[in-house]
Design an enzyme around this catalytic site. Structure first.
Site, mmCIF file in Angstrom:
data_model
loop_
_atom_site.group_PDB
_atom_site.id
_atom_site.type_symbol
_atom_site.label_atom_id
_atom_site.label_comp_id
_atom_site.label_asym_id
_atom_site.label_seq_id
_atom_site.Cartn_x
_atom_site.Cartn_y
_atom_site.Cartn_z
ATOM 1 N N CYS A 89 74.170 -9.267 26.932
ATOM 2 C CA CYS A 89 74.325 -9.422 28.369
ATOM 3 C C CYS A 89 73.783 -8.182 29.074
ATOM 4 O O CYS A 89 74.371 -7.670 30.007
ATOM 5 C CB CYS A 89 75.761 -9.724 28.756
ATOM 6 N N GLY A 90 72.664 -7.692 28.594
ATOM 7 C CA GLY A 90 71.970 -6.627 29.289
ATOM 8 C C GLY A 90 72.729 -5.314 29.272
ATOM 9 O O GLY A 90 73.415 -4.989 28.311
#
Lengths: 286, 148
Positions: A89-90
């Site tokens: 998720c980055g």
């Protein structure tokens, strides 16, 4: 120069990865929408509760304030660190961990901070950093209910009331919009009720006594705050994942484009070489 | 006839919002009835059945506790958890009640006992609400065409 077959294999791999990231993006989009709806659905309850709390806490009283409202000199701090359970998720978990780290090392340099983690990413970070981790909660899932938060809330309130800690903060990813998730730190305990506007003061009939109602209300309020933070965290996580996966899908299709170009070049080169061979061969016979 | 605004919310969702004629709620200090233009009131709720009438029709909701506020002819209930009568599956509620009774019979530890007793009370409320609804409307649902 890789062979044509190697390049083609590479293209297939990248395409498959792209399919997976595209599917993950869509799943994250659905989950994000659901988490946003849950946040919205919880809002009327939370707002009303905050309002009632202001009413009750604003009442003049001769007795000591409720244990959860007591302001003490802060000698020990507890941080409830909320992070996603899963990666991909980055930069979100990294940003959350960095914010929590600066809270511990800079904002509270002289004060011992004990940590309660919610979510695996934060737990792993705190363990790696050799922090004292008081308790670990994970596996809340994507759709927690208020009841799922109760054990966490109970633990925190107990350690505050018993004097093990003098202030409790929560760190979570605040959902601003799909692109922006702000790592946020917020004081949870002691509870600070919002000031009530003078024209809003109402003489309620309390049943049983105001103190009893406050007794019942405060723990609920704390649970609600935690629940809200968890929901925000989920919405942040899913939107961060959605964006990360969209980027990954875009990168994959760019890569496929470049690789296809290269594959074609290699193919044409091979054809050209074969032609040259044939022409060269016929020339020698002439 | 005078009515009042009634809204019931839990942390997860809004359960009811609309104009009602009267409300009977399970307060901690005893059951209390609320009619339109009630004085401002704030009370805690016990697990029990909440009944209200809307256009002559009585409806009931099982609540497991919470808060009730009356202000400016608006009644707001913040429920810990609540289920509308027609959402409750009687068999499931009875099953939950039996499970809770069993756990109390085994009595593992104080903490568990406390929780089991609370679960039993909730299950009892749900069963009671569901049974009442069954006995009340065995046939066709709301009377069609009833003039207000």
């Amino acid at each position: 120069m890789p062979s044509l077959r190697q390049i083609r294999r590479r293209i297939r791999t990248v395409q498959n990865t792209g399919k997976i990231t595209r599917a993950m993006e869509m799943v994250a989009a659905v989950k994000m929408r659901r988490a946003q709806q849950a946040t919205m659905a919880a809002r009327p309850y939370a707002e009303k509760m905050a309002e009632l709390l202001s009413h009750l806490a604003g009442m003049p009283s001769d007795e000591d304030p409720h244990p959860l409202l007591q302001n003490r000199p802060v000698e020990r701090v507890t941080l409830v660190h909320m992070t996603p359970d899963r990666g991909l998720c980055g930069a979100l978990p990294g940003n959350l961990n960095r914010r929590a780290g600066s809270f511990i090392l800079e904002d509270n340099a002289g004060t011992p901070v004990s940590v309660v983690t919610v979510g695996r990413k934060g737990r792993d970070f705190m363990v790696r950093a050799n922090r004292e981790v008081q308790a670990v909660f994970d596996g809340l899932g994507d759709r927690p209910e208020l009841m799922d938060i109760v054990p966490l809330a109970r633990l925190i309130m107990d350690s505050f009331v018993s004097g093990e800690t003098d202030a409790v903060f929560i760190s979570f990813g605040q959902f601003v919009n799909t692109i922006v998730q702000r790592p946020t730190l917020q004081q949870l305990l002691p509870v600070v009720p919002a000031e009530l506007a003078a024209d809003k003061a109402v003489g309620y009939i309390y049943e049983p006594l105001p103190a009893d109602v406050l007794d019942a209300l405060l723990p609920r309020y704390v649970e609600m705050e935690l629940y809200h933070a968890v929901l925000e965290g989920i919405a942040s996580e899913q939107s961060a994942r959605m964006v990360a996966m969209r980027n990954a899908t875009d990168n994959a299709s760019d890569l496929v484009k470049d690789l296809t170009l290269e594959a074609n070049k290699v193919r044409q080169e091979a054809i050209t070489n074969e032609l040259l061979d044939i022409i060269g061969g016929t020339l020698t016979f002439q | 006839m005078a009515t009042m605004q009634f809204e019931m919310v839990t942390a997860e969702r809004q359960l009811f919002a609309g104009e009602v004629d009267s409300i009977v709620a399970p307060g901690t200090a005893g059951e209390l009835g609320i009619l339109p233009h009630h004085a401002p009131l704030l009370t805690t709720l016990s697990p029990g059945e909440l009944r209200f009438t809307q256009g002559g029709q009585e409806q009931s909701i099982a609540v497991t506790g919470g808060f009730l506020e009356v202000l400016d002819n608006r009644v707001t209930i913040l429920a810990d958890a609540a289920e509308q009568a027609d959402e409750i599956v009687l068999e499931r509620a009875e099953e939950a009640m039996r499970r809770a009774e069993e756990r109390i019979a085994q009595r593992v530890s104080d903490m568990d006992l406390e929780r089991a007793v609370a679960a039993l009370r909730r299950a009892q409320v749900r069963v009671a609400v569901a049974r009442r609804r069954r006995s009340r409307s065995p046939g066709p649902g709301p009377q069609a065409g009833a003039a207000e």
